[in-house]
Design an enzyme around this catalytic site. Structure first.
Site: not given
Ligand SMILES: Cc1cc2nc3c(=O)[nH]c(=O)nc-3n(C[C@H](O)[C@H](O)[C@H](O)COP(=O)(O)OP(=O)(O)OC[C@H]3O[C@@H](n4cnc5c(N)ncnc54)[C@H](O)[C@@H]3O)c2cc1C
Length: 405
Positions: A358, A382-383
Protein backbone atom coordinates in the site's frame (compact mmCIF):
# COMPACT_ATOMS: atom_id res chain seq x y z
CA UNK A 1 24.51 -33.60 -13.26
CA UNK A 2 23.74 -30.11 -12.02
CA UNK A 3 23.48 -29.62 -8.27
CA UNK A 4 21.54 -26.45 -7.50
CA UNK A 5 22.80 -25.97 -3.97
CA UNK A 6 25.24 -23.05 -3.73
CA UNK A 7 28.62 -24.74 -4.33
CA UNK A 8 30.58 -24.88 -1.07
CA UNK A 9 33.56 -23.03 -2.51
CA UNK A 10 31.31 -20.05 -3.38
CA UNK A 11 29.63 -19.73 0.01
CA UNK A 12 32.18 -17.18 1.33
CA UNK A 13 31.86 -15.14 -1.87
CA UNK A 14 28.07 -15.04 -1.55
CA UNK A 15 28.45 -13.95 2.06
CA UNK A 16 30.89 -11.17 1.15
CA UNK A 17 28.72 -9.94 -1.72
CA UNK A 18 25.71 -9.86 0.59
CA UNK A 19 27.65 -7.90 3.17
CA UNK A 20 28.67 -5.35 0.51
CA UNK A 21 25.05 -5.09 -0.65
CA UNK A 22 23.82 -4.52 2.89
CA UNK A 23 26.57 -2.28 4.24
CA UNK A 24 27.71 -0.33 1.17
CA UNK A 25 24.95 -0.36 -1.45
CA UNK A 26 21.74 -0.06 0.58
CA UNK A 27 22.86 2.95 2.68
CA UNK A 28 23.67 5.00 -0.47
CA UNK A 29 20.90 3.62 -2.64
CA UNK A 30 18.45 6.49 -2.25
CA UNK A 31 21.17 9.13 -2.43
CA UNK A 32 22.29 8.13 -5.94
CA UNK A 33 18.72 7.55 -7.06
CA UNK A 34 18.07 11.21 -6.28
CA UNK A 35 21.43 12.52 -7.51
CA UNK A 36 21.22 11.14 -11.03
CA UNK A 37 24.53 11.36 -12.94
CA UNK A 38 26.59 11.90 -9.76
CA UNK A 39 29.39 9.34 -9.62
CA UNK A 40 29.07 6.97 -6.64
CA UNK A 41 32.61 7.50 -5.40
CA UNK A 42 32.07 4.99 -2.60
CA UNK A 43 32.42 2.30 -5.27
CA UNK A 44 36.07 3.08 -6.06
CA UNK A 45 37.39 1.54 -2.88
CA UNK A 46 35.03 -1.37 -3.22
CA UNK A 47 36.14 -2.04 -6.79
CA UNK A 48 39.77 -2.04 -5.68
CA UNK A 49 38.91 -4.58 -2.98
CA UNK A 50 37.13 -6.78 -5.51
CA UNK A 51 40.10 -6.58 -7.91
CA UNK A 52 42.25 -7.80 -5.03
CA UNK A 53 39.82 -10.64 -4.26
CA UNK A 54 39.76 -11.72 -7.92
CA UNK A 55 43.56 -11.53 -8.23
CA UNK A 56 43.99 -13.90 -5.37
CA UNK A 57 41.34 -16.34 -6.50
CA UNK A 58 40.99 -18.95 -9.18
CA UNK A 59 37.27 -18.34 -9.34
CA UNK A 60 37.31 -15.67 -11.98
CA UNK A 61 34.52 -13.12 -11.51
CA UNK A 62 32.37 -13.14 -8.46
CA UNK A 63 31.08 -9.62 -8.35
CA UNK A 64 30.52 -8.24 -11.80
CA UNK A 65 30.30 -8.89 -15.48
CA UNK A 66 33.97 -9.45 -16.24
CA UNK A 67 34.27 -13.04 -15.13
CA UNK A 68 32.41 -14.88 -17.84
CA UNK A 69 35.19 -16.36 -19.98
CA UNK A 70 34.50 -19.95 -20.95
CA UNK A 71 37.38 -22.24 -20.21
CA UNK A 72 37.66 -25.91 -20.93
CA UNK A 73 38.26 -27.89 -17.76
CA UNK A 74 39.88 -30.57 -19.90
CA UNK A 75 38.85 -33.54 -17.80
CA UNK A 76 35.26 -33.61 -19.07
CA UNK A 77 34.08 -33.36 -15.48
CA UNK A 78 31.40 -31.11 -14.06
CA UNK A 79 32.50 -27.74 -12.77
CA UNK A 80 31.19 -24.63 -11.12
CA UNK A 81 33.31 -21.84 -12.51
CA UNK A 82 33.37 -18.11 -13.04
CA UNK A 83 29.95 -17.88 -14.72
CA UNK A 84 28.33 -19.44 -11.66
CA UNK A 85 30.35 -17.39 -9.16
CA UNK A 86 29.61 -14.20 -11.09
CA UNK A 87 25.88 -14.87 -11.19
CA UNK A 88 25.82 -15.70 -7.48
CA UNK A 89 27.74 -12.51 -6.68
CA UNK A 90 25.44 -10.42 -8.86
CA UNK A 91 22.29 -11.86 -7.24
CA UNK A 92 23.52 -10.73 -3.84
CA UNK A 93 24.72 -7.31 -4.99
CA UNK A 94 21.43 -6.61 -6.78
CA UNK A 95 19.59 -7.52 -3.63
CA UNK A 96 21.38 -4.34 -2.56
CA UNK A 97 21.06 -2.07 -5.61
CA UNK A 98 21.01 -2.79 -9.36
CA UNK A 99 22.08 0.72 -10.41
CA UNK A 100 25.12 0.61 -8.15
CA UNK A 101 26.09 -2.86 -9.40
CA UNK A 102 25.97 -1.47 -12.94
CA UNK A 103 28.20 1.40 -11.81
CA UNK A 104 30.94 -0.83 -10.43
CA UNK A 105 34.24 0.04 -12.11
CA UNK A 106 35.68 -2.65 -14.37
CA UNK A 107 32.51 -4.76 -14.30
CA UNK A 108 30.77 -3.45 -17.43
CA UNK A 109 29.00 -5.47 -20.09
CA UNK A 110 31.86 -4.56 -22.42
CA UNK A 111 34.10 -6.47 -20.02
CA UNK A 112 31.90 -9.49 -20.64
CA UNK A 113 32.24 -9.07 -24.39
CA UNK A 114 36.01 -8.92 -24.01
CA UNK A 115 36.04 -11.88 -21.64
CA UNK A 116 33.81 -13.85 -24.03
CA UNK A 117 35.53 -13.31 -27.37
CA UNK A 118 38.93 -11.61 -26.97
CA UNK A 119 42.11 -13.53 -27.75
CA UNK A 120 44.71 -13.98 -25.03
CA UNK A 121 46.77 -10.98 -26.14
CA UNK A 122 43.72 -8.69 -26.11
CA UNK A 123 42.58 -10.09 -22.79
CA UNK A 124 45.92 -9.12 -21.29
CA UNK A 125 46.03 -5.71 -22.97
CA UNK A 126 42.56 -4.74 -21.74
CA UNK A 127 43.02 -6.21 -18.27
CA UNK A 128 42.03 -3.85 -15.47
CA UNK A 129 40.06 -1.56 -17.80
CA UNK A 130 36.38 -0.73 -17.46
CA UNK A 131 34.50 -1.46 -20.68
CA UNK A 132 31.00 -0.37 -21.72
CA UNK A 133 29.06 -1.97 -24.56
CA UNK A 134 27.59 0.00 -27.48
CA UNK A 135 25.25 -1.93 -29.74
CA UNK A 136 22.01 0.08 -29.75
CA UNK A 137 21.42 2.86 -32.30
CA UNK A 138 18.43 5.13 -32.98
CA UNK A 139 17.33 2.79 -35.78
CA UNK A 140 18.52 -0.49 -34.26
CA UNK A 141 17.45 -1.76 -30.86
CA UNK A 142 15.93 -5.22 -30.73
CA UNK A 143 17.02 -5.87 -34.29
CA UNK A 144 20.73 -5.53 -33.70
CA UNK A 145 21.45 -6.87 -37.18
CA UNK A 146 20.10 -3.54 -38.49
CA UNK A 147 22.94 -1.45 -37.12
CA UNK A 148 24.25 1.26 -39.40
CA UNK A 149 27.52 2.23 -37.78
CA UNK A 150 30.18 1.46 -40.36
CA UNK A 151 33.79 0.33 -40.01
CA UNK A 152 35.90 0.94 -43.09
CA UNK A 153 39.44 -0.39 -43.35
CA UNK A 154 41.94 2.34 -44.19
CA UNK A 155 44.32 0.37 -46.44
CA UNK A 156 47.14 2.86 -45.86
CA UNK A 157 47.26 2.86 -42.08
CA UNK A 158 45.58 -0.52 -41.46
CA UNK A 159 43.17 1.20 -39.05
CA UNK A 160 39.38 0.85 -39.07
CA UNK A 161 37.45 4.12 -39.38
CA UNK A 162 34.12 4.05 -37.52
CA UNK A 163 31.20 6.36 -38.26
CA UNK A 164 27.70 6.30 -36.76
CA UNK A 165 25.63 6.93 -33.64
CA UNK A 166 25.27 4.84 -30.47
CA UNK A 167 22.64 5.41 -27.80
CA UNK A 168 21.86 4.00 -24.34
CA UNK A 169 25.38 2.93 -23.49
CA UNK A 170 25.49 1.85 -19.84
CA UNK A 171 28.58 3.31 -18.09
CA UNK A 172 29.47 5.03 -21.36
CA UNK A 173 30.62 8.19 -19.63
CA UNK A 174 32.61 6.53 -16.87
CA UNK A 175 34.23 3.55 -18.60
CA UNK A 176 37.79 3.47 -20.03
CA UNK A 177 36.75 1.54 -23.14
CA UNK A 178 33.63 1.16 -25.25
CA UNK A 179 33.05 -2.04 -27.21
CA UNK A 180 31.34 -0.80 -30.38
CA UNK A 181 29.42 -2.96 -32.84
CA UNK A 182 29.88 -1.82 -36.43
CA UNK A 183 29.41 -3.34 -39.85
CA UNK A 184 32.21 -3.91 -42.34
CA UNK A 185 29.69 -4.15 -45.17
CA UNK A 186 25.98 -3.41 -44.77
CA UNK A 187 25.09 -5.33 -47.93
CA UNK A 188 26.31 -8.60 -46.38
CA UNK A 189 24.05 -8.40 -43.31
CA UNK A 190 24.77 -9.98 -39.95
CA UNK A 191 28.02 -11.71 -40.86
CA UNK A 192 29.75 -8.36 -41.43
CA UNK A 193 29.00 -7.06 -37.91
CA UNK A 194 32.13 -6.95 -35.76
CA UNK A 195 32.95 -5.55 -32.36
CA UNK A 196 35.74 -3.01 -31.88
CA UNK A 197 37.31 -1.90 -28.62
CA UNK A 198 37.46 1.91 -28.64
CA UNK A 199 39.33 3.93 -26.02
CA UNK A 200 37.03 6.48 -24.34
CA UNK A 201 39.76 9.06 -24.93
CA UNK A 202 39.61 8.50 -28.71
CA UNK A 203 38.81 11.96 -30.19
CA UNK A 204 36.50 10.31 -32.76
CA UNK A 205 34.23 8.97 -29.97
CA UNK A 206 32.18 12.00 -28.96
CA UNK A 207 29.91 11.96 -25.90
CA UNK A 208 26.62 13.51 -27.01
CA UNK A 209 24.50 13.36 -23.85
CA UNK A 210 23.51 11.45 -20.72
CA UNK A 211 19.97 10.10 -20.45
CA UNK A 212 17.51 10.76 -17.61
CA UNK A 213 15.74 7.55 -16.65
CA UNK A 214 12.85 5.92 -14.78
CA UNK A 215 15.13 3.73 -12.66
CA UNK A 216 18.74 2.60 -12.10
CA UNK A 217 19.60 6.28 -11.86
CA UNK A 218 22.94 5.59 -10.20
CA UNK A 219 24.07 4.13 -13.51
CA UNK A 220 25.07 6.55 -16.29
CA UNK A 221 23.58 5.96 -19.74
CA UNK A 222 25.38 7.74 -22.57
CA UNK A 223 24.84 8.55 -26.24
CA UNK A 224 27.83 8.85 -28.59
CA UNK A 225 28.61 10.08 -32.06
CA UNK A 226 31.39 8.18 -33.85
CA UNK A 227 32.97 10.68 -36.18
CA UNK A 228 35.85 9.24 -38.24
CA UNK A 229 36.84 7.31 -35.15
CA UNK A 230 40.12 5.52 -35.93
CA UNK A 231 40.63 2.15 -34.25
CA UNK A 232 43.79 0.03 -34.56
CA UNK A 233 43.22 -3.38 -36.21
CA UNK A 234 44.36 -5.22 -33.10
CA UNK A 235 41.29 -3.83 -31.30
CA UNK A 236 38.87 -5.84 -33.41
CA UNK A 237 37.46 -8.69 -31.30
CA UNK A 238 37.27 -12.03 -33.10
CA UNK A 239 38.07 -12.64 -36.74
CA UNK A 240 38.22 -9.77 -39.24
CA UNK A 241 36.92 -12.15 -41.95
CA UNK A 242 33.31 -11.86 -43.07
CA UNK A 243 32.13 -15.45 -42.93
CA UNK A 244 28.52 -15.75 -44.07
CA UNK A 245 28.31 -19.32 -42.71
CA UNK A 246 29.21 -18.28 -39.18
CA UNK A 247 26.95 -15.27 -39.43
CA UNK A 248 26.42 -13.54 -36.14
CA UNK A 249 27.90 -16.32 -34.05
CA UNK A 250 30.96 -14.48 -32.74
CA UNK A 251 29.20 -11.43 -31.38
CA UNK A 252 26.08 -13.28 -30.26
CA UNK A 253 28.22 -15.54 -28.09
CA UNK A 254 28.52 -12.61 -25.70
CA UNK A 255 24.77 -12.70 -25.03
CA UNK A 256 24.88 -16.35 -24.00
CA UNK A 257 27.18 -15.24 -21.21
CA UNK A 258 25.60 -11.90 -20.30
CA UNK A 259 21.91 -12.84 -20.31
CA UNK A 260 22.30 -15.12 -17.28
CA UNK A 261 24.00 -12.17 -15.53
CA UNK A 262 21.08 -9.85 -16.23
CA UNK A 263 18.73 -12.63 -15.13
CA UNK A 264 20.81 -12.78 -11.92
CA UNK A 265 20.27 -9.03 -11.42
CA UNK A 266 16.52 -9.61 -11.70
CA UNK A 267 16.65 -12.52 -9.25
CA UNK A 268 18.47 -10.39 -6.68
CA UNK A 269 16.02 -7.52 -6.99
CA UNK A 270 13.04 -9.90 -6.79
CA UNK A 271 14.34 -11.36 -3.55
CA UNK A 272 14.81 -7.87 -2.09
CA UNK A 273 11.17 -7.05 -2.85
CA UNK A 274 9.92 -10.34 -1.39
CA UNK A 275 11.93 -10.04 1.81
CA UNK A 276 10.86 -6.44 2.40
CA UNK A 277 7.24 -7.35 1.76
CA UNK A 278 7.39 -10.34 4.10
CA UNK A 279 8.80 -8.06 6.78
CA UNK A 280 6.05 -5.47 6.35
CA UNK A 281 3.34 -8.12 6.20
CA UNK A 282 4.65 -9.67 9.39
CA UNK A 283 4.63 -6.26 11.10
CA UNK A 284 1.01 -5.94 10.01
CA UNK A 285 0.24 -9.35 11.54
CA UNK A 286 0.06 -11.30 8.26
CA UNK A 287 2.24 -14.40 8.50
CA UNK A 288 3.06 -16.73 5.61
CA UNK A 289 2.86 -20.41 6.52
CA UNK A 290 4.87 -22.65 4.18
CA UNK A 291 3.37 -25.81 5.69
CA UNK A 292 -0.23 -25.04 4.80
CA UNK A 293 -1.86 -24.86 1.35
CA UNK A 294 -2.02 -21.34 -0.03
CA UNK A 295 -5.79 -21.63 -0.41
CA UNK A 296 -6.16 -21.96 3.39
CA UNK A 297 -4.27 -18.73 4.11
CA UNK A 298 -4.98 -15.02 3.80
CA UNK A 299 -5.12 -13.63 0.26
CA UNK A 300 -1.90 -11.69 0.92
CA UNK A 301 -0.05 -14.80 2.12
CA UNK A 302 -1.33 -16.82 -0.85
CA UNK A 303 -0.14 -14.12 -3.24
CA UNK A 304 3.22 -14.07 -1.51
CA UNK A 305 3.61 -17.84 -1.97
CA UNK A 306 2.75 -17.56 -5.67
CA UNK A 307 5.34 -14.81 -6.14
CA UNK A 308 7.92 -16.85 -4.30
CA UNK A 309 7.30 -19.82 -6.61
CA UNK A 310 7.97 -17.59 -9.61
CA UNK A 311 11.12 -16.30 -7.94
CA UNK A 312 12.40 -19.86 -7.39
CA UNK A 313 11.71 -20.80 -11.02
CA UNK A 314 13.60 -17.72 -12.22
CA UNK A 315 16.50 -18.43 -9.88
CA UNK A 316 16.85 -22.07 -10.93
CA UNK A 317 16.72 -21.20 -14.64
CA UNK A 318 19.41 -18.58 -14.07
CA UNK A 319 21.71 -20.98 -12.25
CA UNK A 320 21.18 -23.60 -14.95
CA UNK A 321 22.15 -21.16 -17.73
CA UNK A 322 25.30 -20.11 -15.86
CA UNK A 323 26.19 -23.70 -15.03
CA UNK A 324 25.89 -24.67 -18.70
CA UNK A 325 28.23 -21.82 -19.65
CA UNK A 326 30.78 -23.07 -17.13
CA UNK A 327 30.52 -26.56 -18.57
CA UNK A 328 30.93 -25.47 -22.21
CA UNK A 329 27.39 -26.52 -23.09
CA UNK A 330 25.47 -24.47 -25.68
CA UNK A 331 23.10 -22.39 -23.56
CA UNK A 332 21.44 -19.84 -25.89
CA UNK A 333 18.03 -21.34 -25.18
CA UNK A 334 18.53 -21.51 -21.41
CA UNK A 335 20.09 -18.03 -21.29
CA UNK A 336 17.01 -16.57 -23.01
CA UNK A 337 14.64 -18.63 -20.85
CA UNK A 338 16.37 -17.37 -17.71
CA UNK A 339 16.36 -13.77 -18.91
CA UNK A 340 12.71 -13.94 -19.98
CA UNK A 341 11.46 -15.55 -16.78
CA UNK A 342 13.61 -13.52 -14.38
CA UNK A 343 12.95 -10.19 -16.12
CA UNK A 344 9.19 -10.74 -16.21
CA UNK A 345 9.09 -12.03 -12.63
CA UNK A 346 11.07 -9.11 -11.30
CA UNK A 347 8.77 -6.47 -12.82
CA UNK A 348 5.66 -8.38 -11.80
CA UNK A 349 6.79 -9.09 -8.23
CA UNK A 350 8.06 -5.56 -7.63
CA UNK A 351 4.73 -4.02 -8.66
CA UNK A 352 2.69 -6.56 -6.71
CA UNK A 353 4.81 -5.95 -3.62
CA UNK A 354 4.19 -2.21 -3.92
CA UNK A 355 0.47 -2.95 -4.10
CA UNK A 356 0.53 -5.39 -1.19
CA UNK A 357 2.34 -2.84 0.98
CA UNK A 358 0.00 0.00 0.00
CA UNK A 359 1.15 3.52 0.78
CA UNK A 360 4.28 2.19 2.51
CA UNK A 361 5.21 0.51 -0.77
CA UNK A 362 4.59 3.64 -2.79
CA UNK A 363 6.40 6.16 -0.59
CA UNK A 364 10.05 7.16 -0.60
CA UNK A 365 10.43 6.18 3.05
CA UNK A 366 11.29 2.65 1.92
CA UNK A 367 13.08 1.36 -1.16
CA UNK A 368 10.19 -0.66 -2.61
CA UNK A 369 9.00 2.14 -4.92
CA UNK A 370 12.57 2.54 -6.21
CA UNK A 371 12.91 -1.18 -6.82
CA UNK A 372 9.65 -1.13 -8.80
CA UNK A 373 11.22 1.55 -11.03
CA UNK A 374 14.60 -0.22 -11.22
CA UNK A 375 12.96 -3.53 -12.16
CA UNK A 376 11.73 -2.50 -15.60
CA UNK A 377 15.16 -2.24 -17.18
CA UNK A 378 15.90 -5.89 -16.39
CA UNK A 379 13.10 -6.95 -18.72
CA UNK A 380 14.33 -4.58 -21.39
CA UNK A 381 18.09 -4.43 -21.94
CA UNK A 382 20.18 -7.35 -23.23
CA UNK A 383 17.05 -8.18 -25.27
CA UNK A 384 13.48 -7.39 -24.28
CA UNK A 385 10.96 -9.94 -23.00
CA UNK A 386 9.46 -10.23 -26.49
CA UNK A 387 12.86 -10.82 -28.09
CA UNK A 388 13.77 -13.54 -25.57
CA UNK A 389 10.45 -15.30 -26.31
CA UNK A 390 11.19 -15.02 -30.02
CA UNK A 391 14.63 -16.59 -29.57
CA UNK A 392 13.15 -19.38 -27.44
CA UNK A 393 10.43 -20.04 -30.03
CA UNK A 394 12.99 -20.19 -32.86
CA UNK A 395 15.10 -22.67 -30.94
CA UNK A 396 12.20 -24.91 -29.94
CA UNK A 397 10.66 -24.89 -33.42
CA UNK A 398 13.98 -25.16 -35.24
CA UNK A 399 13.35 -21.95 -37.20
CA UNK A 400 15.93 -19.43 -38.38
CA UNK A 401 15.66 -15.69 -37.69
CA UNK A 402 14.53 -15.23 -41.30
CA UNK A 403 11.74 -17.79 -40.86
CA UNK A 404 10.40 -16.46 -37.53
CA UNK A 405 10.57 -12.68 -37.02
C1 LIG B 1 18.83 2.10 -19.14
C2 LIG B 1 19.21 1.40 -20.41
C3 LIG B 1 20.49 0.92 -20.54
C4 LIG B 1 20.90 0.31 -21.74
N1 LIG B 1 22.18 -0.12 -21.86
C5 LIG B 1 22.62 -0.54 -23.07
C6 LIG B 1 24.01 -0.82 -23.29
O1 LIG B 1 24.84 -0.77 -22.37
N2 LIG B 1 24.39 -1.14 -24.54
C7 LIG B 1 23.52 -1.22 -25.59
O2 LIG B 1 23.94 -1.50 -26.71
N3 LIG B 1 22.19 -1.00 -25.41
C8 LIG B 1 21.72 -0.65 -24.18
N4 LIG B 1 20.39 -0.38 -24.00
C9 LIG B 1 19.46 -0.50 -25.11
C10 LIG B 1 18.53 -1.69 -25.00
O3 LIG B 1 19.25 -2.90 -25.15
C11 LIG B 1 17.43 -1.50 -26.03
O4 LIG B 1 16.62 -0.44 -25.58
C12 LIG B 1 16.62 -2.74 -26.27
O5 LIG B 1 17.38 -3.67 -26.99
C13 LIG B 1 15.33 -2.46 -27.05
O6 LIG B 1 15.58 -1.71 -28.18
P1 LIG B 1 14.72 -0.40 -28.50
O7 LIG B 1 14.70 0.45 -27.30
O8 LIG B 1 15.21 0.20 -29.77
O9 LIG B 1 13.24 -0.93 -28.73
P2 LIG B 1 12.62 -1.57 -30.05
O10 LIG B 1 13.53 -2.59 -30.61
O11 LIG B 1 12.19 -0.46 -30.93
O12 LIG B 1 11.36 -2.31 -29.46
C14 LIG B 1 10.17 -1.62 -29.05
C15 LIG B 1 9.17 -2.66 -28.57
O13 LIG B 1 8.85 -3.57 -29.63
C16 LIG B 1 9.10 -4.92 -29.24
N5 LIG B 1 9.61 -5.67 -30.39
C17 LIG B 1 10.65 -5.35 -31.19
N6 LIG B 1 10.83 -6.31 -32.13
C18 LIG B 1 9.91 -7.26 -31.90
C19 LIG B 1 9.58 -8.51 -32.52
N7 LIG B 1 10.26 -8.97 -33.57
N8 LIG B 1 8.55 -9.22 -32.03
C20 LIG B 1 7.83 -8.77 -30.96
N9 LIG B 1 8.10 -7.60 -30.34
C21 LIG B 1 9.11 -6.86 -30.80
C22 LIG B 1 10.15 -4.82 -28.13
O14 LIG B 1 10.10 -5.93 -27.28
C23 LIG B 1 9.72 -3.54 -27.43
O15 LIG B 1 8.69 -3.82 -26.54
C24 LIG B 1 19.96 0.18 -22.80
C25 LIG B 1 18.66 0.65 -22.65
C26 LIG B 1 18.28 1.27 -21.48
C27 LIG B 1 16.88 1.79 -21.37
Amino acid sequence: MINLEIPKKFVPLVGQAHQVAEEVFRPISRKYDQEEHAYPKELDMLAALIDGMNDGSDLGGGAGAAGVRRTDNGDGGVRNGSNMSTVLGIIELCWGDVGLLLSMPRQGLGNSAIASVANDEQLKRFEGKWAAMAITEPEAGSDSAAIRTTAVLDEETGEYVLNGEKIYVTSGERADLVVVWATLDRSVGRAAIKSFVVERSNPGLKLDRLEHKLGIRASDTAAFILDDCRVPPENLLGSPEVDARRGFAGVMQTFDNTRPLVAGMAVGLTRACLEETARLMSEAGVEVDWDRPAANQTAAAAEYLAMEADYEAARLLTLEAAWMADNSKPNSLQASMAKAKAGRTCVDVALRCVRLCGSLGYGEGLLLEKWARDAKILDLFEGTQQIQLLIIARQLLGKTSAELK
